[in-house]
Design a protein around this motif. Sequence first.
Motif, PDB file in Angstrom:
ATOM      1  N   LYS A   1       2.995   6.782  -6.952  1.00  0.00           N
ATOM      2  CA  LYS A   1       2.088   7.519  -7.511  1.00  0.00           C
ATOM      3  C   LYS A   1       2.611   9.091  -7.166  1.00  0.00           C
ATOM      4  N   ASP A   2       2.878   9.320  -5.962  1.00  0.00           N
ATOM      5  CA  ASP A   2       3.305  10.858  -5.662  1.00  0.00           C
ATOM      6  C   ASP A   2       4.589  11.060  -6.432  1.00  0.00           C
TER       7      ASP A   2
ATOM      8  N   LYS B   1       0.789  -1.507  -0.186  1.00  0.00           N
ATOM      9  CA  LYS B   1      -0.139  -0.020  -0.064  1.00  0.00           C
ATOM     10  C   LYS B   1       0.894   1.145   0.046  1.00  0.00           C
ATOM     11  N   LYS B   2       1.908   1.560   0.745  1.00  0.00           N
ATOM     12  CA  LYS B   2       2.942   2.455   0.874  1.00  0.00           C
ATOM     13  C   LYS B   2       3.574   2.512  -0.503  1.00  0.00           C
TER      14      LYS B   2
ATOM     15  N   ASP C   1       1.270   4.301  -3.204  1.00  0.00           N
ATOM     16  CA  ASP C   1       1.009   5.730  -2.874  1.00  0.00           C
ATOM     17  C   ASP C   1       2.243   6.517  -3.025  1.00  0.00           C
ATOM     18  N   LEU C   2       3.421   6.013  -2.843  1.00  0.00           N
ATOM     19  CA  LEU C   2       4.762   6.774  -2.842  1.00  0.00           C
ATOM     20  C   LEU C   2       5.247   6.790  -4.300  1.00  0.00           C
TER      21      LEU C   2
END
Length: 117
Positions: A25-26, A18-19, A22-23
């Motif tokens: 994508k960022d 999950k992390k 997210d990272l």
Amino acid sequence: MLLQNNINMIKVSDTAKKKIIDLMKDDGFDAATDYVRVGVKSGGCSGLSYDLKFDNNKGEDDKIFIDNDITIAVEKKSFLYLAGTVLEFSGGLNGKGFVFNNPNATRTCGCGESFSL
């Protein structure tokens, strides 16, 4: 070379997945097409330290694994140090961020970012 479902590969926990998504994508990467590059370099208080970054290029000496829908690229020279490692994420106030649970490490430092064999 794509290796999947190999017991010696690097595993990714659900929290790390999950992390990572997210990272990535960022940072402008896509977890569906790009890589998490995991490596080992000299340094740290125990002699070797982990290197983790995102990449969209595959090197000719890379071993590629897919675990938990995350594609992992490892240079051949780092793979021997990382075989069987589980990448986890520890968040919250006391969390350490990404944590490498490496069965090959005979000694790790207190922060968990370096190790020796």
